[in-house]
Design an enzyme around this catalytic site. Structure first.
Site, PDB file in Angstrom:
ATOM      1  N   HIS A 127       0.698  -1.110   0.062  1.00 52.17           N
ATOM      2  CA  HIS A 127      -0.005   0.134  -0.035  1.00 52.17           C
ATOM      3  C   HIS A 127       0.953   1.311  -0.087  1.00 52.17           C
ATOM      4  O   HIS A 127       0.326   2.314   0.235  1.00 52.17           O
ATOM      5  CB  HIS A 127      -1.107  -0.214   1.232  1.00 52.17           C
ATOM      6  CG  HIS A 127      -2.177   0.355   0.924  1.00 52.17           C
ATOM      7  ND1 HIS A 127      -2.720   1.683   1.753  1.00 52.17           N
ATOM      8  CD2 HIS A 127      -3.129   0.471   0.127  1.00 52.17           C
ATOM      9  CE1 HIS A 127      -3.631   2.039   1.168  1.00 52.17           C
ATOM     10  NE2 HIS A 127      -4.432   1.234   0.084  1.00 52.17           N
ATOM     11  N   TYR A 263     -12.954   5.135   5.017  1.00 59.02           N
ATOM     12  CA  TYR A 263     -13.490   3.878   5.752  1.00 59.02           C
ATOM     13  C   TYR A 263     -13.585   4.364   7.218  1.00 59.02           C
ATOM     14  O   TYR A 263     -12.550   4.314   8.129  1.00 59.02           O
ATOM     15  CB  TYR A 263     -12.737   2.539   5.728  1.00 59.02           C
ATOM     16  CG  TYR A 263     -12.405   2.421   4.180  1.00 59.02           C
ATOM     17  CD1 TYR A 263     -13.471   2.250   3.060  1.00 59.02           C
ATOM     18  CD2 TYR A 263     -11.050   2.548   3.766  1.00 59.02           C
ATOM     19  CE1 TYR A 263     -12.908   1.968   1.941  1.00 59.02           C
ATOM     20  CE2 TYR A 263     -10.694   2.019   2.625  1.00 59.02           C
ATOM     21  CZ  TYR A 263     -11.700   1.940   1.540  1.00 59.02           C
ATOM     22  OH  TYR A 263     -11.209   1.646   0.128  1.00 59.02           O
ATOM     23  N   GLU A 375       2.441   0.466   4.649  1.00 59.72           N
ATOM     24  CA  GLU A 375       2.140   1.937   4.414  1.00 59.72           C
ATOM     25  C   GLU A 375       3.345   3.005   4.410  1.00 59.72           C
ATOM     26  O   GLU A 375       4.269   2.913   4.952  1.00 59.72           O
ATOM     27  CB  GLU A 375       1.228   2.400   5.289  1.00 59.72           C
ATOM     28  CG  GLU A 375      -0.043   1.618   5.536  1.00 59.72           C
ATOM     29  CD  GLU A 375      -1.177   1.842   4.467  1.00 59.72           C
ATOM     30  OE1 GLU A 375      -0.953   2.488   3.669  1.00 59.72           O
ATOM     31  OE2 GLU A 375      -2.174   1.065   4.709  1.00 59.72           O
TER      32      GLU A 375
END
Length: 441
Positions: A127, A263, A375
């Site tokens: 990601h 989210y 990340e």
């Protein structure tokens, strides 16, 4: 002094940064940068899709390579995601078929790699964000397909920053070379036979260990009291510097914290920090997508799939939060906005602290990003608020398609949901697996 200031950042001038505000601009900027590239292109994305927009980007890369064979072009995507079809489709070579076919036709120097962050996609994916093109970093949470690049009449909105800083670009490139391209687990996905996970299993375990210790270099960093930028990496629950940075941004907010997340499912440490900020009287603004603007949303008129229950689950979490923090909504200390624009979707993420410190990241501020995916993020410190005007223009463009929630009554309840969703969420709650599910979304 905040922990991230132990090392100076890379100095920036205000005109080193441009903030784009829509997906078409992102598409046009990426194509232009690829065509103008002279030395290097490093692209890291969750996926480069086998659709019209994905094929356009890959063709532009091959064309650039053929026009300039010395151009170093490396594309890195998630190993597992690239070798499967879309959810619900039959088994296939996935996007890797596009990569192989394109290389066979062009015979260029473009190389496409798969990064196996975890043994299975469910437990974590690549990601990392940011495209290095010469000395420019195009940083966005967006991947590469029709909806992210607004190919036709539908788009998925993200954030898009164009940063011209050669040492920052070097730092991103060096990380990719040192930790990813050097690993035996990171295999070519544009040549058949396609690699199988069993063949790289041992190398993948070493890659995981190495990535948990990895970091971006700050070679040449020389600025701590003016506009500057730093890069951070996050992988795993322990020694995760990006998570530590995010928590610190929450905890050191003195006036206002602005959050973007697609989210609504904050990890417990961040939820505690949010509640503490509100009790202390700080302003908190949260911008989240409406459930119909979620990339997992399925229109009730379409055949139901279990994955389509996720947007409703996020909404139940949001409603619970609104209910518990209702007094702060009434006092004006908490503002929660829902974004919706036609049948388009919302994928923004990031943090703005006190109008002078800005985190751009693919981190969704959810448990999955907190503990599973790898990340990264870039932190921009702007003590003299030189780019605040551009940041505010971006914010107002986003809020133009938002509605401000007055309380939990402004979102639907379980009783309002389609029957298949109602049954599925009800079953999950009864057998108490909803807690487990929330850790993976």
């Amino acid at each position: 002094m905040a922990f991230w200031q132990d090392t100076p950042g890379f100095a920036l001038a205000a005109d080193n940064i441009r903030i784009l505000t829509d997906a078409k601009q992102y598409h046009d900027e990426l194509i232009t940068l690829i065509r103008q590239a002279k030395q290097r292109i490093y692209i890291t994305a969750l996926y480069l899709q086998n659709d019209e927009a994905g094929r356009e980007i890959l063709s532009a890369l091959h064309d650039a390579s053929l026009a300039n064979p010395s151009l170093d072009i490396n594309v890195l995507v998630d190993f597992h995601r690239a070798q499967r079809g879309l959810i619900g489709e039959e088994k296939s070579e996935g996007n890797a078929k596009l990569y192989c076919d394109a290389l066979e036709v062009s015979n260029s120097n473009v190389k496409v790699f798969g990064v196996p962050v975890k043994a299975k996609e469910l437990f974590g994916v690549l990601h990392l964000k940011g495209f290095v093109i010469d000395d420019t970093l195009l940083y966005s949470g967006a991947s590469l397909n029709n909806v992210y690049l607004h190919h036709e009449d539908k788009y998925r909105l993200d954030r898009y920053f164009v940063i011209n800083q050669s040492r920052l670009a070097d730092s991103f490139s060096q990380f990719i070379e040192q930790y990813l391209l050097s690993s035996e687990a990171v295999a070519r996905l544009d040549k058949r036979p396609l690699p199988k996970f069993a063949d790289i299993k041992l190398a993948q375990k070493k890659l995981m260990r190495d990535l948990k210790k990895a970091k971006y270099t700050f070679a040449g960093a020389d600025c701590s009291n003016a506009l500057n930028v730093r890069a951070f990496l996050g992988f795993g629950r322990r020694t995760n510097k990006l998570n530590r940075l995010i928590k610190s941004l929450f905890d050191t907010t003195e006036q206002e914290l602005v959050l973007y997340t697609p989210y609504f499912n904050f990890p417990a440490p961040l939820l505690r920090s949010l509640r503490r900020l509100l009790r202390q009287g700080q302003q908190v603004t949260i911008v989240v997508g409406d459930k119909t603007a979620n990339d997992f949303y399925i229109c009730p008129t379409q055949p139901f799939s279990k994955i389509g229950a996720l947007p409703y689950l996020y909404e139940t979490i949001l409603r619970k939060f609104l209910k518990s923090q209702h007094r702060f909504i009434k006092s004006g200390h908490l503002k929660v906005y829902l974004w919706k624009e036609g049948n388009n979707s919302f994928h923004l993420k990031g943090i703005c602290k006190d109008n002078h410190t800005h985190l751009l990241s693919g981190h969704n501020l959810n448990p999955r990003a907190w503990g599973l995916d790898i990340e990264n993020g870039i932190l921009i410190e702007d003590p003299h608020k030189q780019i605040l005007g551009d940041i505010e223009r971006e914010k107002q463009a986003i809020l133009a398609n938002c509605r401000l929630l007055k309380g939990p009554e402004d979102v639907e309840t379980l009783d309002d949901y389609p029957l298949p969703v109602k049954k599925l969420l009800g079953q999950a709650k009864r057998v108490k697996v909803d807690f487990i599910i929330k850790r993976f979304i």
